[in-house]
Design an enzyme around this catalytic site. Sequence first.
Site, PDB file in Angstrom:
ATOM      1  N   ASP A  79       0.754  -1.303  -0.001  1.00  0.00           N
ATOM      2  CA  ASP A  79       0.063   0.085   0.013  1.00  0.00           C
ATOM      3  C   ASP A  79       0.985   1.267   0.087  1.00  0.00           C
ATOM      4  O   ASP A  79       1.991   1.260   0.624  1.00  0.00           O
ATOM      5  CB  ASP A  79      -1.000   0.021   1.268  1.00  0.00           C
ATOM      6  CG  ASP A  79      -2.168   1.048   0.876  1.00  0.00           C
ATOM      7  OD1 ASP A  79      -3.024   0.521   0.158  1.00  0.00           O
ATOM      8  OD2 ASP A  79      -2.306   1.872   1.640  1.00  0.00           O
ATOM      9  N   ARG A 188       9.436   2.551  -3.209  1.00  0.00           N
ATOM     10  CA  ARG A 188       9.060   1.341  -3.534  1.00  0.00           C
ATOM     11  C   ARG A 188      10.478   0.507  -3.604  1.00  0.00           C
ATOM     12  O   ARG A 188      10.675  -0.839  -3.382  1.00  0.00           O
ATOM     13  CB  ARG A 188       8.353   1.023  -4.990  1.00  0.00           C
ATOM     14  CG  ARG A 188       8.148  -0.549  -5.222  1.00  0.00           C
ATOM     15  CD  ARG A 188       6.764  -0.402  -6.464  1.00  0.00           C
ATOM     16  NE  ARG A 188       5.694   0.150  -5.824  1.00  0.00           N
ATOM     17  CZ  ARG A 188       5.075   1.600  -6.166  1.00  0.00           C
ATOM     18  NH1 ARG A 188       5.838   2.097  -7.068  1.00  0.00           N
ATOM     19  NH2 ARG A 188       4.063   1.950  -5.648  1.00  0.00           N
TER      20      ARG A 188
HETATM   21  P1  ITT Z   1      -3.486  -2.299  -5.304  1.00  0.00           P
HETATM   22  O1  ITT Z   1      -4.528  -1.912  -4.122  1.00  0.00           O
HETATM   23  O2  ITT Z   1      -4.307  -3.125  -5.926  1.00  0.00           O
HETATM   24  O3  ITT Z   1      -2.328  -2.606  -5.024  1.00  0.00           O
HETATM   25  P2  ITT Z   1      -3.736   0.549  -5.880  1.00  0.00           P
HETATM   26  O4  ITT Z   1      -3.352   1.367  -6.981  1.00  0.00           O
HETATM   27  O5  ITT Z   1      -5.033   0.699  -5.328  1.00  0.00           O
HETATM   28  O6  ITT Z   1      -3.493  -0.983  -6.141  1.00  0.00           O
HETATM   29  P3  ITT Z   1      -2.824   1.881  -3.479  1.00  0.00           P
HETATM   30  O7  ITT Z   1      -4.209   1.636  -2.794  1.00  0.00           O
HETATM   31  O8  ITT Z   1      -1.569   1.513  -2.743  1.00  0.00           O
HETATM   32  O9  ITT Z   1      -2.885   0.971  -4.811  1.00  0.00           O
HETATM   33  O10 ITT Z   1      -2.902   3.300  -3.796  1.00  0.00           O
HETATM   34  C1  ITT Z   1      -1.452   3.714  -4.422  1.00  0.00           C
HETATM   35  C2  ITT Z   1      -1.810   5.128  -5.023  1.00  0.00           C
HETATM   36  O11 ITT Z   1      -0.771   5.827  -4.637  1.00  0.00           O
HETATM   37  C3  ITT Z   1      -1.379   5.045  -6.574  1.00  0.00           C
HETATM   38  O12 ITT Z   1      -2.704   4.652  -7.161  1.00  0.00           O
HETATM   39  C4  ITT Z   1      -0.927   6.366  -7.031  1.00  0.00           C
HETATM   40  O13 ITT Z   1      -1.823   7.420  -6.947  1.00  0.00           O
HETATM   41  C5  ITT Z   1       0.200   6.637  -5.536  1.00  0.00           C
HETATM   42  N1  ITT Z   1       1.197   6.066  -5.749  1.00  0.00           N
HETATM   43  C6  ITT Z   1       1.837   4.997  -5.217  1.00  0.00           C
HETATM   44  N2  ITT Z   1       3.221   4.728  -5.783  1.00  0.00           N
HETATM   45  C7  ITT Z   1       3.507   5.547  -6.637  1.00  0.00           C
HETATM   46  C8  ITT Z   1       4.563   5.524  -7.387  1.00  0.00           C
HETATM   47  O14 ITT Z   1       5.521   5.089  -7.491  1.00  0.00           O
HETATM   48  N3  ITT Z   1       4.301   6.793  -8.572  1.00  0.00           N
HETATM   49  C9  ITT Z   1       3.193   7.441  -8.467  1.00  0.00           C
HETATM   50  N4  ITT Z   1       2.076   7.187  -7.766  1.00  0.00           N
HETATM   51  C10 ITT Z   1       2.092   6.491  -6.805  1.00  0.00           C
END
Ligand code: ITT
Length: 205
Positions: A79, A188
Amino acid sequence: MKHQENITLVFATRNRHKIEEISKMLVTHQMEDLLLMQGLDAIGSQEEIPETHETIIENAIEKATYIAEKYQVNCFAEDSGLEVDALDGAPGVHSAHYAGPHRDDDENLDLVLTRMEGLKNRSARYRTVIALYLDGSIHTFEGTVEGKITDARIGSGGFGYDPIFIPDGYDTTFGVLSPEIKNKISHRYVATQKFLTFLRGKFGT
Ligand code: ITT
């Protein structure tokens, strides 16, 4: 000397960018033989995975535990989010759906820019927690990368908020910097390094 085994883990995510970035890191760390990563398709999971908490760590644990217990597999989930200091840490745990439940990256990013208009303090960070569910126990690995928010989008690479995030030590955004650079310094990367070090200690040579 410890004998090298390999371990299969389901990656409980529907975000293809996360899968892509972590797959590349496995290759960089020569871990692609040690850790065999399976997608949710491989276990027949199509449902929405619950994310009901107000912290990144609790959501990571919830996602990993949900899939592990429902499908009786070892798995990990991640997350993550962008924390902007001038917005009191928003969008944070709500990063994926900041502008609404339809989860649109462009709208999310534009909303951050709008709310930051005229604000001097641009400091922010990406944070992630990887939660590993292994044989009934949970282990967590956290990573952050500090940076600042631009006034307007720059570049179109990466995903999510990358076109408005300049990591410290660089003069442009993750939307312009190559995936190789992002994957060497990102939140990450930091969390994945800790995760892989743990796996190597347990299963590697
Ligand atoms: P899963 O829960 O299925 O893993 P998700 O996209 O819903 O996928 P999250 O709830 O963890 O994942 O939300 C993470 C959000 O944070 C992601 O959609 C981006 O908007 C932002 N984010 C996270 N890491 C990022 C990155 O490396 N670059 C850009 N935005 C990022």
